[in-house]
Design a protein around this motif. Sequence first.
Motif, mmCIF file in Angstrom:
data_model
loop_
_atom_site.group_PDB
_atom_site.id
_atom_site.type_symbol
_atom_site.label_atom_id
_atom_site.label_comp_id
_atom_site.label_asym_id
_atom_site.label_seq_id
_atom_site.Cartn_x
_atom_site.Cartn_y
_atom_site.Cartn_z
ATOM 1 N N THR A 291 -30.535 24.710 -32.162
ATOM 2 C CA THR A 291 -29.576 23.185 -32.067
ATOM 3 C C THR A 291 -29.822 22.737 -33.390
ATOM 4 O O THR A 291 -28.660 22.175 -33.877
ATOM 5 C CB THR A 291 -30.319 22.521 -30.895
ATOM 6 N N HIS A 292 -30.815 22.782 -34.274
ATOM 7 C CA HIS A 292 -30.888 22.355 -35.487
ATOM 8 C C HIS A 292 -30.022 22.988 -36.573
ATOM 9 O O HIS A 292 -29.027 22.249 -37.136
ATOM 10 C CB HIS A 292 -32.243 22.248 -35.980
ATOM 11 N N VAL A 293 -29.958 24.217 -36.414
ATOM 12 C CA VAL A 293 -29.193 25.095 -37.240
ATOM 13 C C VAL A 293 -27.834 25.075 -37.091
ATOM 14 O O VAL A 293 -26.982 24.793 -38.059
ATOM 15 C CB VAL A 293 -29.657 26.726 -37.284
ATOM 16 N N THR A 294 -27.411 24.933 -35.863
ATOM 17 C CA THR A 294 -25.921 24.762 -35.327
ATOM 18 C C THR A 294 -25.564 23.389 -36.067
ATOM 19 O O THR A 294 -24.311 23.297 -36.547
ATOM 20 C CB THR A 294 -25.687 24.705 -34.043
ATOM 21 N N GLY A 295 -26.338 22.181 -35.823
ATOM 22 C CA GLY A 295 -25.838 20.885 -36.238
ATOM 23 C C GLY A 295 -25.687 20.770 -37.669
ATOM 24 O O GLY A 295 -24.891 20.297 -38.332
ATOM 25 N N VAL A 296 -26.378 21.529 -38.506
ATOM 26 C CA VAL A 296 -26.421 21.781 -39.902
ATOM 27 C C VAL A 296 -25.171 22.497 -40.260
ATOM 28 O O VAL A 296 -24.534 21.912 -41.208
ATOM 29 C CB VAL A 296 -27.822 22.267 -40.460
ATOM 30 N N LEU A 297 -24.991 23.640 -39.572
ATOM 31 C CA LEU A 297 -23.764 24.252 -39.819
ATOM 32 C C LEU A 297 -22.341 23.440 -39.578
ATOM 33 O O LEU A 297 -21.681 23.293 -40.742
ATOM 34 C CB LEU A 297 -23.569 25.371 -38.938
ATOM 35 N N PHE A 298 -22.446 22.466 -38.741
ATOM 36 C CA PHE A 298 -21.163 21.711 -38.462
ATOM 37 C C PHE A 298 -21.433 20.561 -39.540
ATOM 38 O O PHE A 298 -19.949 20.206 -39.810
ATOM 39 C CB PHE A 298 -21.267 21.095 -37.045
ATOM 40 N N ASP A 299 -22.297 20.009 -40.022
ATOM 41 C CA ASP A 299 -22.450 19.060 -40.642
ATOM 42 C C ASP A 299 -21.869 19.611 -42.125
ATOM 43 O O ASP A 299 -20.905 19.178 -42.945
ATOM 44 C CB ASP A 299 -23.650 18.577 -40.858
ATOM 45 N N LEU A 300 -22.239 20.779 -42.681
ATOM 46 C CA LEU A 300 -21.977 21.422 -43.810
ATOM 47 C C LEU A 300 -20.206 21.824 -43.911
ATOM 48 O O LEU A 300 -19.662 21.686 -44.950
ATOM 49 C CB LEU A 300 -22.977 22.594 -44.254
ATOM 50 N N LEU A 301 -20.023 22.421 -42.727
ATOM 51 C CA LEU A 301 -18.738 22.945 -42.502
ATOM 52 C C LEU A 301 -17.848 21.627 -42.918
ATOM 53 O O LEU A 301 -16.657 21.743 -43.409
ATOM 54 C CB LEU A 301 -18.325 23.510 -41.118
ATOM 55 N N ASP A 302 -18.146 20.323 -42.192
ATOM 56 C CA ASP A 302 -17.057 19.287 -42.297
ATOM 57 C C ASP A 302 -17.252 18.875 -43.765
ATOM 58 O O ASP A 302 -16.100 18.391 -44.426
ATOM 59 C CB ASP A 302 -17.883 18.007 -41.438
ATOM 60 N N LYS A 303 -18.531 18.864 -44.464
ATOM 61 C CA LYS A 303 -18.384 18.732 -45.923
ATOM 62 C C LYS A 303 -17.437 19.378 -46.952
ATOM 63 O O LYS A 303 -16.636 19.046 -47.660
ATOM 64 C CB LYS A 303 -19.666 18.651 -46.456
ATOM 65 N N PHE A 304 -17.487 20.890 -46.325
ATOM 66 C CA PHE A 304 -16.830 21.853 -47.114
ATOM 67 C C PHE A 304 -15.394 21.718 -46.785
ATOM 68 O O PHE A 304 -14.665 21.758 -47.732
ATOM 69 C CB PHE A 304 -17.169 23.222 -46.671
#
Length: 120
Positions: free
Chosen positions: A94-107
């Motif tokens: 859950t944590h890794v998926t949340g980080v993925l979506f946060d970083l994808l939005d920043k990208f």
Amino acid sequence: MTELIDMSEREYFSHFAKRTGMFIGLPSLKGVTAFLIGYDQAARRHGGPGLDGWREWLMARHHVGTNLVWEAQIRQIALGETGFRADLTPEEETHVTGVLFDLLDKFLADQERARQNPQT
């Protein structure tokens, strides 16, 4: 509600992040990764940029391993681990998926800015 086809990339992936199960069934890191890889391939096949530069963006901003695929880079960023474990706990996933979506939005935000201001 805006139709999916009319959404910007950021809007689309924000929608996907909020309703992951609607797109892939049971939400999981592997499912999200497979969806994003499929999206990238389809976009490129049809002339779009897909997620071009995503892996390099992660390397430049987070100093992750250059020999890693982007999923492993995300795991390294989220968990601070340099090795690879096949299984994550549900909490870690859950944590890794949340980080993925946060970083994808920043990208994607960076990509939007670059398209709006090509000289910068």
